[in-house]
Design a protein around this motif. Structure first.
Motif, short mmCIF file in Angstrom:
data_model
loop_
_atom_site.label_atom_id
_atom_site.label_comp_id
_atom_site.label_asym_id
_atom_site.label_seq_id
_atom_site.Cartn_x
_atom_site.Cartn_y
_atom_site.Cartn_z
N ARG A 188 7.07 13.90 -10.42
CA ARG A 188 6.34 15.02 -11.71
C ARG A 188 5.41 14.12 -12.35
NH1 ARG A 188 9.45 19.78 -13.06
NH2 ARG A 188 11.22 19.78 -10.90
N GLY A 189 3.85 15.02 -12.39
CA GLY A 189 3.24 14.44 -13.63
C GLY A 189 2.18 13.37 -13.33
N GLU A 190 3.03 13.00 -11.06
CA GLU A 190 2.26 11.92 -10.27
C GLU A 190 1.53 12.71 -9.07
OE1 GLU A 190 4.15 7.70 -10.92
OE2 GLU A 190 3.03 7.91 -8.71
N THR A 191 2.50 13.50 -8.38
CA THR A 191 2.25 13.84 -6.66
C THR A 191 2.44 15.27 -7.28
OG1 THR A 191 3.88 12.99 -6.14
CG2 THR A 191 2.32 11.53 -5.79
N PHE A 214 -6.62 16.73 6.85
CA PHE A 214 -6.34 17.50 7.85
C PHE A 214 -6.49 18.82 8.08
CE2 PHE A 214 -2.86 18.67 11.08
CZ PHE A 214 -3.96 17.51 12.28
N ILE A 215 -6.02 19.36 7.04
CA ILE A 215 -5.14 20.64 7.34
C ILE A 215 -6.99 21.34 7.51
CG2 ILE A 215 -4.74 22.82 5.73
CD1 ILE A 215 -3.08 21.25 7.26
N THR A 216 -8.03 21.06 6.27
CA THR A 216 -9.08 21.73 5.99
C THR A 216 -10.26 21.34 7.10
OG1 THR A 216 -9.13 20.51 4.11
CG2 THR A 216 -8.62 21.98 3.41
N VAL A 219 5.07 17.99 1.99
CA VAL A 219 6.37 16.79 3.06
C VAL A 219 5.89 15.36 2.52
CG1 VAL A 219 6.27 16.46 5.36
CG2 VAL A 219 6.30 18.95 5.20
N VAL A 220 4.71 15.69 2.07
CA VAL A 220 4.26 14.14 2.07
C VAL A 220 4.51 13.93 0.86
CG1 VAL A 220 2.97 13.27 4.52
CG2 VAL A 220 1.26 14.58 2.09
N PHE A 248 0.66 -1.16 0.17
CA PHE A 248 -0.08 0.27 -0.42
C PHE A 248 0.64 1.12 0.06
CE2 PHE A 248 -3.63 -2.76 1.86
CZ PHE A 248 -3.79 -2.96 0.76
N ARG A 249 0.98 2.12 -1.02
CA ARG A 249 1.42 3.15 -0.87
C ARG A 249 0.73 4.99 -0.90
NH1 ARG A 249 4.67 4.86 -5.48
NH2 ARG A 249 3.06 4.18 -6.99
N ILE A 250 0.68 4.66 0.90
CA ILE A 250 0.09 6.01 1.05
C ILE A 250 1.02 7.12 1.18
CG2 ILE A 250 -0.91 7.09 2.97
CD1 ILE A 250 -1.72 4.94 3.89
N ILE A 251 1.94 7.34 2.08
CA ILE A 251 3.23 8.40 2.22
C ILE A 251 3.94 8.65 0.95
CG2 ILE A 251 5.40 8.31 2.74
CD1 ILE A 251 3.16 10.19 4.58
N PHE A 252 4.20 10.01 0.38
CA PHE A 252 4.39 9.84 -1.02
C PHE A 252 4.04 9.86 -2.33
CE2 PHE A 252 8.36 9.24 1.46
CZ PHE A 252 8.31 10.52 1.50
N ALA A 253 2.66 9.75 -2.44
CA ALA A 253 1.02 9.17 -3.30
C ALA A 253 0.22 9.81 -2.88
CB ALA A 253 1.26 7.10 -3.06
N VAL A 254 -0.50 10.07 -3.77
CA VAL A 254 -1.82 10.73 -3.53
C VAL A 254 -3.04 10.20 -2.76
CG1 VAL A 254 -4.02 11.35 -4.99
CG2 VAL A 254 -2.62 11.20 -5.93
N PRO A 255 -2.79 9.24 -2.05
CA PRO A 255 -3.55 9.00 -0.89
C PRO A 255 -3.32 10.15 0.48
CG PRO A 255 -3.63 6.81 -1.25
CD PRO A 255 -2.79 8.21 -2.58
N GLY A 256 -1.67 10.01 0.68
CA GLY A 256 -1.19 10.70 1.65
C GLY A 256 -0.92 12.21 1.12
N MET A 257 -1.85 12.76 0.19
CA MET A 257 -1.54 14.03 -0.31
C MET A 257 -2.90 14.12 0.24
SD MET A 257 0.45 14.02 -4.06
CE MET A 257 0.58 15.41 -3.66
#
Lengths: 333, 291
Positions: free
Chosen positions: B224-227, B150-152, B218-219, B135-144
């Motif tokens: 480029r063209g991805e995250t 969280f911020i909003t 940070v995450v 599973f990719r969360i960080i350094f991928a779209v789900p983490g972003m």
């Protein structure tokens, strides 16, 4: 229900963005800030080469940001197949954590650095203060612009270049080098936050008489600010800056991309790769290619960090860690 | 009476104060906005258009919009639920919940991003498990998306809580006592009452989601063209000495901000009108007791 369906559609769209097509193998190259131009040209060259050699299409992805931030991200799980950096310290950081082979510098020719650059001076048009060499930069009344030596690669190279110059003067010693660098740093009205920041300070805010920066940056400055605005001065002696590359062992193992990653890095030393470096104003390692582009790379005496300082693993603690020579010198200031 | 007192100052004082205020606005809001477009168009319109046509820039715009589109429904859902719970009920830990909702406002976005790295990064708590199961969360779209969420998070709830508290629960109680189901009550009574406030909160959250830099930086991993979101792309282009590209991308952000501002003004205006109408409909004592 309709709302939920729409949300699902959006979520799957997002997932589509997150998970690339798995049909072709893909490599992620995590690199430093200004390497984009180089790899933008290099990637299509390699794709063509790889297709001709193996018949395989390969997808190449790039990530660029400040180099220290980048290696930190790789250590935290950014799945880079290869890292291409502008300083050995950053790759060492990954080697210490077992992500990169400990002997990465020996896995490829020329210290695993496919091209080099050196630190040069950018002066105002006509060189009004007649700055020719490092000792001119330490004279009183000269303002020197450079990025912070403690936390930028650019600044560290500038600092070590001045130190090495002083060491190699007749009667040079650690003490005389310390004194010389101290005088030079006193001429710095400020330390810029990074290479780009230093350039903006010098070119746009027009602060300072001389900017110390990479030879390759001079070309970028010319494209951005115009060629008639400044002159490039080559000192009698400068530092050879290396740009080490390495495979991230854990990632290629997991993704099964070792073969492709290895070829991707090896091809940097090919004629095409070397020509591409020269076209991006980075000094090629290949003597023939260097000769071909000799007009653009005046010959200059250089020393490496390994030769004068015994490598970054010794230079960093001695000069840039807390309490190192930089802290001592700048406290006297 | 108030109007007369406001006019009591000498004419030159009023003029000077107005001029200072307008000058300040022009200097700190107008000028930067103009500068963005001037820089973006510095090399001419064709260069501007080709900078916008760059596939990486277009992907950055798309990614920013997708993240906002995914985040906003969650914000609406959680924001309404939280505001409803806080405004309508008394329970243990209510003030704790209110504080928690404000947490993203208090925490620096960069720290918020690092928090996700601590949780999901390779050396983080769930990192090894995630990497084992691919599973990719960080350094991928789900983490972003998580970081933006969280911020909003506080925007919708913060907007609705005072509104719902001011409106009180009488209308909802009336609906229930007339036999409305929970859903009917929400759809026919609660939602119409809060719709403008809700929209206002969504607009603010949307502006923040599109513009967020720190936490996402940070995450993201900057692939480029991805995250690469639009704000991250602006910084990268600028660091590459690509001023036209950077300011062209920034101009897209500025345009999105302007659209948001116009939408916000319209919603504010509608809200005021609605409140005025509401108060006119009510008998005078109700107005007084509310105030």
């Amino acid at each position: 229900m309709k709302f939920l369906a729409r949300k699902l559609a959006v979520a799957s769209l997002a997932l589509g963005l997150a998970v690339p097509a798995f049909a072709d193998p893909s490599l992620l190259n995590v690199s430093y800030d200004v390497a984009r131009d180089f790899y933008k040209d290099y990637n299509p060259l390699f794709q063509k080469h790889w297709k001709a050699k193996t018949g395989e299409n390969i997808e190449l992805k790039q990530s660029h940001a400040g180099s220290t931030k980048q290696v930190r991200a790789v250590a935290d799980g950014l799945e880079a197949d290869v890292v291409t950096m502008n300083q050995a310290t950053d790759v060492d950081f990954l080697a210490e954590r077992g992500l990169v082979a400990a002997d990465y510098a020996k896995r490829y020719p020329t210290n695993a650095s496919p091209y080099t650059s050196t630190m040069v001076f950018i002066v105002r048009k006509g060189n009004p203060k007649a700055l020719k060499d490092w000792n001119d930069l330490a004279k009183s009344g000269v303002q020197v612009i450079l990025p912070h030596p403690k936390n930028t690669g650019n600044g560290r190279y500038s600092y070590l270049a001045a130190w090495g110059y002083a060491l190699r003067q007749p009667g040079g010693s650690d003490a005389s080098a310390r004194e010389f660098v101290g005088k030079l740093l006193k001429n710095a009205p400020l330390f810029a936050a990074g290479g780009r920041d230093a350039t903006t300070t010098f070119m746009q805010r027009r602060i300072g008489d001389v900017l110390v920066t990479f030879e390759s940056e001079a070309e970028l400055i010319a494209r951005e600010f115009g060629r008639g605005e400044f002159e490039v001065v080559y000192p009698s002696l400068s530092i050879l800056t290396e740009f080490p590359v390495a495979i991230v062992e854990k990632v290629v193992e997991k993704k099964g991309t070792r073969k492709q990653a290895q070829a991707y890095l090896e091809y940097l030393w090919s004629k095409d790769g070397q020509e591409n470096a020269a076209q991006n104003y980075l000094r090629p390692r290949d003597p023939e290619v260097l000769k071909k582009y000799a007009a653009q790379f005046p010959s200059i005496n250089t020393f490496t960090v390994d030769e004068v300082f015994g490598g970054w693993s010794k230079a960093s603690p001695a000069h840039f860690k807390d309490g190192g020579s930089f802290d001592q010198i700048s406290q006297v200031k | 009476m108030n109007a007369r007192r406001a006019n009591a100052e000498p004419r030159w004082v009023r003029l000077t104060l107005t001029a200072v205020a307008l000058g300040f606005l022009a200097l700190f809001l107008g000028l930067p906005l103009v500068a963005v477009f001037v820089e973006a168009l510095a090399a001419g319109v064709p260069a501007y258009l080709s900078a916008l046509a760059d596939p990486e820039t277009q992907h950055a715009v798309l990614l920013s919009l997708v993240i906002a589109l995914v985040v906003l429904p969650f914000n609406v859902l959680f924001g309404v639920a939280a505001a409803w719970a806080i405004a309508r009920f008394d329970f243990r830990g209510k003030s704790l919940l209110t504080t928690l909702i404000d947490l993203p406002f208090a925490v620096s976005p960069v720290v918020a991003g690092m928090l996700f790295i601590l949780l999901f990064g390779a050396r983080g708590w769930f990192g090894p498990w995630l990497s084992e199961h691919d599973f990719r969360i960080i350094f991928a779209v789900p983490g972003m998306i998580l970081a933006t969420l969280f911020i909003t998070f506080p925007f919708v709830a913060r907007e609705l809580i005072p509104l719902m508290q001011a409106q009180g629960r009488e209308e909802e109680e009336a609906a229930v006592s007339l036999g409305a189901s929970g859903w009917q009550m929400f759809r026919r009574v609660t939602l119409p009452n809060i719709k403008w406030g809700l929209l206002y909160g969504v607009i603010l959250a949307n502006a923040r989601a599109l513009g967020e830099f720190g936490a996402v930086s940070v995450v993201s991993g900057h692939i480029r063209g991805e995250t690469n979101t639009l704000p991250l792309h602006v910084e990268i282009l600028y660091n590459e000495y690509n001023a036209v590209g950077a300011f062209a991308a920034a101009s897209v952000l500025a345009l999105l901000a302007l659209v948001t501002l116009v939408a916000k003004t319209i919603v504010e205006w509608r809200m005021q009108k609605e409140t005025a109408m509401l108060q006119a409909d009510l008998p005078p004592e109700a107005v007084r007791s509310e105030a």
